[in-house]
Design an enzyme around this catalytic site. Structure first.
Site, mmCIF file in Angstrom:
data_model
loop_
_atom_site.group_PDB
_atom_site.id
_atom_site.type_symbol
_atom_site.label_atom_id
_atom_site.label_comp_id
_atom_site.label_asym_id
_atom_site.label_seq_id
_atom_site.Cartn_x
_atom_site.Cartn_y
_atom_site.Cartn_z
ATOM 1 N N GLU A 1 -15.144 35.388 19.097
ATOM 2 C CA GLU A 1 -14.224 36.092 18.186
ATOM 3 C C GLU A 1 -14.003 37.547 18.602
ATOM 4 O OE1 GLU A 1 -15.423 36.175 14.049
ATOM 5 O OE2 GLU A 1 -13.578 37.172 13.445
ATOM 6 N N LYS B 1 -11.673 32.394 18.513
ATOM 7 C CA LYS B 1 -11.278 32.828 17.163
ATOM 8 C C LYS B 1 -10.589 34.190 17.268
ATOM 9 C CE LYS B 1 -13.165 33.755 12.561
ATOM 10 N NZ LYS B 1 -14.089 33.282 11.535
HETATM 11 P P1 13P Z 1 -11.469 36.731 7.565
HETATM 12 O O1 13P Z 1 -10.721 35.421 7.612
HETATM 13 O O2 13P Z 1 -11.736 37.214 6.166
HETATM 14 O O3 13P Z 1 -10.857 37.760 8.459
HETATM 15 O O4 13P Z 1 -12.910 36.465 8.154
HETATM 16 C C1 13P Z 1 -13.046 35.695 9.267
HETATM 17 C C2 13P Z 1 -14.333 35.977 9.885
HETATM 18 O O5 13P Z 1 -15.176 35.131 9.962
HETATM 19 C C3 13P Z 1 -14.566 37.321 10.397
HETATM 20 O O6 13P Z 1 -15.634 37.300 11.303
#
Ligand code: 13P
Length: 340
Positions: A177, A219
């Protein structure tokens, strides 16, 4: 390393137009969200809220996996059944957040580096033994006219790649991510430039660290205007820019891309994901799905307010959002669904 297990898990996480429910808020973040709504910031309240989520009836119809936090993965339902068993029985794959948060990056005012590599191999081993099958690590990329620096992007990409390789060694699918933040006044064109550069840097590092791309889930953020940008990009512009960016940077070997919601409203996040799939699904080499926290949970949390009496309406709100986002993975979401 069990390549077959990794690629099977990764494919299962994005199969059937389902997606991930991120419920891995750290204790301070969870407490902050509770505080805004006047909910007590106690372990009991966090347990009750997480129990409400994992026991929502039929959650697995739209959700393939749930990302937990260290406190949550060790918690149980009121009747003593571990959350891990509840999820497993429901056919939802348990995952775990393993980074220890974003800290200031030395010599880079305003920029962050995510920590958590020290001792990670042992922690991953324990989580796998407990039953987790995937993990999450979030890098925060700060954006403005001059940031991010190349060095902040590289440091974060390197940490993501080290984490991903360790996860695969332990049999866990890494959710990779790199989040370019929505905070700021930047245009969506600036977000496109930065997201593209950041993803390119991430894949260079993943390859260097010998990460098997068939066994990861990416992600990313969607390509959006900054929250304070006076000119907000349309759904059409967000869709086109995001898909263009992913086509340019994400190898076809990656089985799935699961977006974070990043502070978008639940409806807008659903509309953006929907239009991407509606327009491009047949041309995409990867599944385009969701790994939302706020855009799935927020309405439920606001209804619950820490009160047992509100529990089932909160669950209904959660299930409704899960249904909407899965419809968005099929390009079948519409505003009308919000009024059903
Ligand atoms: P949000 O969808 O609230 O942005 O969170 C996703 C997430 O896991 C952030 O690390």
């Amino acid at each position: 390393m069990n390549n077959q297990l990794l690629s099977e898990t990764a494919r299962a996480l994005v199969a059937d137009d389902k997606g991930l429910l991120a419920m891995d808020e750290s204790t301070p973040t969870c407490n902050k969200r509770f505080a805004t709504l006047g909910i007590p910031q106690t372990e009991e309240a966090r347990q009750a809220y997480r129990e409400l989520i994992v026991t929502a009836p039929g959650l697995c119809e739209n959700i393939s996996g749930a990302i937990l936090y260290d406190e949550t993965i060790r918690q149980q339902r009121q009747d003593g059944t571990p959350f891990l068993k509840v999820l497993d029985d429901a056919g939802i794959i348990p995952g775990i957040k393993v980074d220890t948060g974003a800290k200031n990056l030395a010599a880079h005012p305003g920029e962050k580096i995510t920590e958590g590599l020290d001792g990670l191999r042992d922690r991953l081993k324990e989580y796998f033994q407990m039953g987790a099958r995937f993990a999450k690590w979030r890098a925060m990329i700060v954006i403005d006219d001059n940031l991010p620096s190349a060095s902040a992007m590289e440091a974060n990409a390197h940490a993501l790649a080290r984490y991903a390789a360790l996860c695969q060694e332990a049999g866990l699918v890494p959710i990779v991510e790199p989040e370019v933040l929505m905070d700021g006044e930047h245009t969506f064109e600036r977000c496109l430039t930065v997201t593209e550069e950041s993803l390119r840097t991430v894949f260079i590092q993943l390859n260097r660290q010998r990460v098997m791309l068939e066994g990861i889930i990416l992600k990313p953020n969607m390509v959006l205007s900054g929250l304070k940008c006076p000119q907000q990009a349309s759904t059409d512009e967000v869709t086109t820019a995001t898909v263009k960016c992913l086509f340019r940077t994400v190898p076809a070997a990656v089985p799935g891309i699961a977006f974070l919601s990043g502070g978008q409203s639940p409806e807008l996040a659903s509309a953006h994901l929907n239009l991407m799939n509606f327009r491009f699904k047949s041309q995409l080499p990867w599944a385009l799905t969701f790994s939302f926290a706020r855009a799935i949970q927020q309405p439920a949390l606001e209804i619950w307010q820490g009160k047992e009496a509100n529990r089932s309406s909160a669950q209904m709100a959660l299930l409704h959002r899960a249904k909407c986002v899965r419809a968005a993975c099929r390009g079948e979401y519409s505003e009308a669904m919000e009024n059903l």
